[in-house]
Enzyme design. Structure first.
Site, PDB file in Angstrom:
ATOM      1  CB  CYS A   1      39.025  40.343  27.145  1.00 59.94           C
ATOM      2  SG  CYS A   1      38.524  39.272  28.753  1.00 59.94           S
TER       3      CYS A   1
ATOM      4  CG  ASP B   1      34.368  39.704  30.576  1.00 58.40           C
ATOM      5  OD1 ASP B   1      32.931  39.512  30.619  1.00 58.40           O
ATOM      6  OD2 ASP B   1      34.670  39.282  31.948  1.00 58.40           O
TER       7      ASP B   1
ATOM      8  NE  ARG C   1      32.134  40.821  32.758  1.00 58.27           N
ATOM      9  CZ  ARG C   1      32.553  40.998  34.039  1.00 58.27           C
ATOM     10  NH1 ARG C   1      32.228  41.039  35.703  1.00 58.27           N
ATOM     11  NH2 ARG C   1      33.302  40.577  33.871  1.00 58.27           N
TER      12      ARG C   1
ATOM     13  CB  CYS D   1      40.611  41.263  32.532  1.00 53.42           C
ATOM     14  SG  CYS D   1      40.558  40.026  32.080  1.00 53.42           S
TER      15      CYS D   1
ATOM     16  CG  HIS E   1      36.804  44.081  30.886  1.00 51.33           C
ATOM     17  ND1 HIS E   1      36.536  43.226  32.065  1.00 51.33           N
ATOM     18  CD2 HIS E   1      37.986  42.567  30.213  1.00 51.33           C
ATOM     19  CE1 HIS E   1      37.094  42.237  32.379  1.00 51.33           C
ATOM     20  NE2 HIS E   1      37.511  41.741  30.856  1.00 51.33           N
TER      21      HIS E   1
END
Length: 206
Positions: free
Chosen positions: A39, A41, A43, A98, A95
Site C-alpha cells: 500500500c 500508506d 506508515r 488501510c 495493512h
C-alpha cells in the site's frame, strides 16, 4: 526539504560506518529475491517493516495494494521483477487500518479516487455474505483487509507472464501478508501459490 536532505546525509554516514563498501557494491546492480506489492500508506515502508537492506526488495505500491490487470505501472514492475530480476517470491502485503479499505466500506464519495476504490468494492461484493455477518465494525474492517489481500494474490496468479514462469519452473511463489500498525508485526495469511492448478480453468493460460 532540509530535514529530508539532512536525514539522507545522516543515513549515508551511518551506513558507511557500518559498511564502507555498501554503496559501491549496490551500484553494481540489483538481485532481489522479493517483489513487494504494498500500500502507498506512509506508515508501511517495505524495507523498514521487514528489516531488509536496500537491494533486497523490488517494490511497487498503490492505494490498498491492488493488483489490477489494466494497471500498466504495476504490471511493468511485476514483469521486470519476474522475467528479468527472476525474483523467487512475490508478496502482496496489506495493512490493518488501510484508508482505501475504509473508504470502500464507508459508501462515501471521494472524487476521482472513487474509480480506484471500485476495485476494492468488488472484493466486498465477492465476500458480501461473510462480511455482512460480522457485526463488530473493527472485526469486519480487519477481515476485509485480509480478504482484499487474498483476492489480489488470486489476481496476480491470473497474470499471463506469472503463469509462464510457473510452466518453466517452481518460481515465483506468491504470498499474502498483512502488516499490523499497532504491533509492527506481519501476519502470514497462509495464502501461498506457485501453480495455476488452484485457479478456475477460465483463468489459466495454456
Amino acid at each position: 526539504m532540509k530535514d529530508l536532505l539532512d536525514g539522507n546525509a545522516e543515513w549515508v554516514k551511518s551506513t558507511l560506518q557500518e559498511n564502507p563498501e555498501f554503496y559501491s557494491s549496490l551500484a553494481k546492480g540489483q538481485s532481489p529475491e522479493f517483489l513487494w506489492i504494498g500500500c502507498s500508506d506512509s506508515r508501511v515502508p517495505a524495507n523498514e517493516v521487514t528489516g531488509l537492506k536496500s537491494g533486497s526488495l523490488f517494490v511497487s505500491r498503490n492505494v490498498a495494494n491492488l493488483v489490477v490487470h489494466t494497471d500498466m505501472n504495476l504490471l511493468s514492475a511485476a514483469y521486470y521483477a519476474v522475467k528479468v530480476l527472476k525474483v523467487k517470491h512475490v508478496i502482496v502485503c496489506g495493512h490493518y487500518g488501510c484508508g482505501g479499505i475504509q473508504a470502500a466500506m464507508s459508501g462515501n464519495s471521494y472524487g476521482f479516487i472513487d474509480n480506484w476504490i471500485m476495485h476494492i468494492k468488488d472484493v466486498f461484493r465477492l465476500h458480501n455474505d461473510e462480511l455482512d455477518n460480522i457485526h463488530d465494525e473493527k472485526e469486519r474492517f480487519d477481515r476485509f483487509v485480509e480478504l482484499n489481500v487474498q483476492e489480489q494474490v488470486q489476481n496476480l496468479a491470473r497474470v499471463s507472464f506469472i503463469q509462464q514462469e510457473w510452466a518453466n519452473g517452481e518460481y515465483p511463489y506468491l504470498h499474502g501478508l498483512v502488516y499490523d500498525l499497532k504491533t509492527g508485526l506481519i501476519k502470514d495469511l497462509g495464502v501461498t501459490m506457485n501453480s495455476s492448478d488452484e485457479l478456475d480453468h477460465v483463468y489459466r493460460h495454456g
